[in-house]
Design a protein around this motif. Structure first.
Motif, short mmCIF file in Angstrom:
data_model
loop_
_atom_site.label_atom_id
_atom_site.label_comp_id
_atom_site.label_asym_id
_atom_site.label_seq_id
_atom_site.Cartn_x
_atom_site.Cartn_y
_atom_site.Cartn_z
N ALA A 121 0.86 -1.18 0.00
CA ALA A 121 0.00 0.00 0.00
C ALA A 121 0.89 1.23 0.00
N ALA A 122 0.33 2.37 -0.42
CA ALA A 122 1.13 3.58 -0.51
C ALA A 122 0.34 4.78 -0.03
N ASP A 123 1.07 5.70 0.62
CA ASP A 123 0.53 6.99 1.06
C ASP A 123 1.39 8.08 0.45
N GLY A 124 0.79 9.25 0.23
CA GLY A 124 1.59 10.39 -0.22
C GLY A 124 0.95 11.11 -1.37
N ALA A 125 1.76 11.94 -2.04
CA ALA A 125 1.25 12.75 -3.14
C ALA A 125 2.36 12.99 -4.15
N ILE A 126 1.97 13.07 -5.40
CA ILE A 126 2.89 13.39 -6.50
C ILE A 126 2.26 14.53 -7.30
N ALA A 127 3.04 15.59 -7.52
CA ALA A 127 2.58 16.72 -8.31
C ALA A 127 3.33 16.72 -9.64
N VAL A 128 2.59 16.83 -10.73
CA VAL A 128 3.17 16.92 -12.08
C VAL A 128 2.92 18.34 -12.58
N THR A 129 3.99 19.08 -12.82
CA THR A 129 3.88 20.47 -13.25
C THR A 129 4.78 20.70 -14.47
N LEU A 187 7.96 18.26 -18.45
CA LEU A 187 7.22 18.02 -17.22
C LEU A 187 8.16 17.77 -16.05
N ARG A 188 7.66 17.97 -14.85
CA ARG A 188 8.40 17.69 -13.63
C ARG A 188 7.48 16.96 -12.67
N ALA A 189 7.89 15.78 -12.21
CA ALA A 189 7.13 14.99 -11.25
C ALA A 189 7.86 15.01 -9.93
N ALA A 190 7.21 15.52 -8.89
CA ALA A 190 7.85 15.64 -7.58
C ALA A 190 6.87 15.23 -6.50
N GLY A 191 7.41 14.64 -5.43
CA GLY A 191 6.54 14.26 -4.33
C GLY A 191 7.20 13.27 -3.40
N ASN A 192 6.47 12.92 -2.35
CA ASN A 192 6.92 11.97 -1.34
C ASN A 192 5.92 10.83 -1.24
N ILE A 193 6.43 9.60 -1.30
CA ILE A 193 5.58 8.42 -1.19
C ILE A 193 6.12 7.54 -0.07
N VAL A 194 5.22 7.05 0.77
CA VAL A 194 5.57 6.12 1.84
C VAL A 194 4.93 4.78 1.53
N LEU A 246 12.47 14.18 -12.68
CA LEU A 246 11.99 13.50 -11.48
C LEU A 246 12.60 14.11 -10.22
N ASP A 247 11.80 14.20 -9.19
CA ASP A 247 12.26 14.63 -7.86
C ASP A 247 11.35 13.94 -6.84
N LEU A 248 11.60 12.65 -6.66
CA LEU A 248 10.74 11.82 -5.82
C LEU A 248 11.51 11.26 -4.64
N LYS A 249 10.84 11.13 -3.53
CA LYS A 249 11.38 10.44 -2.35
C LYS A 249 10.44 9.30 -1.99
N ILE A 250 11.00 8.09 -1.90
CA ILE A 250 10.21 6.90 -1.63
C ILE A 250 10.73 6.28 -0.34
N SER A 251 9.90 6.30 0.70
CA SER A 251 10.29 5.80 2.02
C SER A 251 9.52 4.52 2.34
N LEU A 252 10.13 3.70 3.19
CA LEU A 252 9.47 2.50 3.69
C LEU A 252 8.88 2.79 5.06
N THR A 264 15.96 11.04 -8.89
CA THR A 264 16.08 12.25 -9.70
C THR A 264 16.39 11.85 -11.15
N GLY A 265 16.94 12.77 -11.91
CA GLY A 265 17.17 12.49 -13.32
C GLY A 265 15.90 12.65 -14.11
N THR A 266 15.73 11.82 -15.14
CA THR A 266 14.53 11.85 -15.97
C THR A 266 13.87 10.48 -15.97
N ALA A 267 12.64 10.44 -16.48
CA ALA A 267 11.94 9.16 -16.55
C ALA A 267 12.66 8.18 -17.46
#
Length: 371
Positions: free
Chosen positions: A221-229, A235-242, A290-296, A318-321
């Protein structure tokens, strides 16, 4: 074909029936029919096309009716003597897109991505603007009682989407879905459609304990948010997912190695085709930063092959898709390993990402007491 070489009159029509996916996924799925008509008088091109599905019935004739219809008209300069063919970028565009479709009619297309949707798609959009800056006005909606994706084991229920188009912008008024276990997602935002290159994008996806993986080998399961701007071209995808709770079940046994005997086919029409080269990432992926943080979270477990462990940690992507760069580590918070009849306590277990291939380190000890 009629008229004069300087101003030809062209009318064309085509129909394709019984269209279905040729691959294994398409077996047993309903077929669709396509038709299109086009006329050109040397100064204007008019096109009408439709898609008819087995599950959409015409109440008058009892036959399959069109589930999607597209009409479009645009200026076109066409001459055969001297030859010229030109679509003026500033030419006025007109037309309409109408849809009222049972998504079972698209089962063959959805099977390409191992997805099944039970629901209905409706749309009523008027086309305008120009070829270089098209515009749409109207609304579209999706209502699905169930959505399944076999690759991830994802199952969603009560999926709804309502969007409006006006002023060169598509606005997602509401979009949501549930996993049947208390998890949920929502999607909101806007996409500029007047400029296919620099149209602004501002979309946010929010997850609340949504079960995103549901396979025998893993659930999560996952919690969090991703914003695509950004814009449609950058495009830039950024957010934090747990991630968590999650369970990864290692297989109890690995498949045996199988020797592959090379075979050369000579003049055999039934010979299997050579496998296609590995597809490169789509060009658009090179323009998604990309600017994503994925935590357990606190309940992420890996079990099997004698291993019983709970993991924690965080990585940054980070980097690109097309070329992501992953930095960070996941580590064993607590665990044991059964090996050769002994139970070992894991004192160190790390999976480290440093931008290249990940590296793993594990250390375990056992305690034996004398009389």
């Amino acid at each position: 074909l009629s008229g004069t070489p300087a101003r030809p009159q062209i009318a064309a029509e085509t129909r394709v029936s019984g269209l279905r996916l040729a691959a294994e996924q398409g077996k047993g799925l309903p077929s669709v029919s396509l038709w299109a008509k086009a006329t050109c008088n040397g100064a204007r091109l008019d096109v009408t096309a439709g898609l008819a599905g087995k599950n959409a019935k015409d109440p008058k004739g009892g036959k399959a009716s069109d589930v999607v219809t597209v009409t479009a008209g645009l200026p076109m300069r066409l001459s055969l003597a001297p030859f010229a063919c030109d679509l003026p970028p500033g030419g006025a565009l007109s037309g309409q897109i109408a849809a009222d479709a049972d998504l079972a009619d698209f089962a063959g297309l959805l099977a390409r991505v191992n997805t099944r949707i039970v629901g209905r798609l409706t749309a009523d959009l008027a086309l305008g603007g120009t070829l270089s800056a098209p515009a749409a006005t109207g609304a579209l909606a999706l209502a699905a009682s169930r959505l399944e994706n076999a690759d991830a084991g994802l199952v969603l229920t009560n999926v709804v989407l309502k969007a409006d188009a006006s002023g060169g912008r598509l606005t997602i008024a509401s979009a949501s879905g549930e996993d049947g276990r208390g998890g949920r997602f929502t999607l909101t935002g806007t996409v500029g459609i007047a400029d296919p290159v620099n149209g602004p994008v501002d979309v946010k996806l929010s997850l609340s304990r949504l079960r995103v993986v549901g396979l025998d080998i893993a659930t999560a399961a996952a919690d969090g948010a991703i914003a695509v701007t950004g814009t449609l071209s950058r495009l830039r995808a950024a957010g934090n997912i747990v991630i968590g709770p999650a369970d990864v079940n290692l297989p109890t046994s690995l498949p045996p190695d199988v020797a592959v005997i090379p075979v050369t086919y000579i003049n055999d029409p039934a010979a299997p085709k050579k496998p296609a080269a590995k597809a490169a990432p789509p060009a658009v992926a090179r323009h998604v930063d990309l600017d994503l943080k994925i935590s357990l979270g606190q309940a992420v477990y890996v079990r099997g092959l004698g291993l019983e462990s709970r993991w924690t940690g965080q990585i940054a992507v980070t980097g690109t898709a097309a070329a992501p760069v992953v930095i960070g580590r996941y580590a064993v918070d607590k665990g044991t390993l059964d090996l050769l009849g002994s139970t070992l306590d894991i004192t160190k277990g790390e999976l480290t990402f440093s931008g290249a291939a990940p590296t793993a380190q594990i250390a375990a000890v056992t305690h034996q007491w004398g009389d």
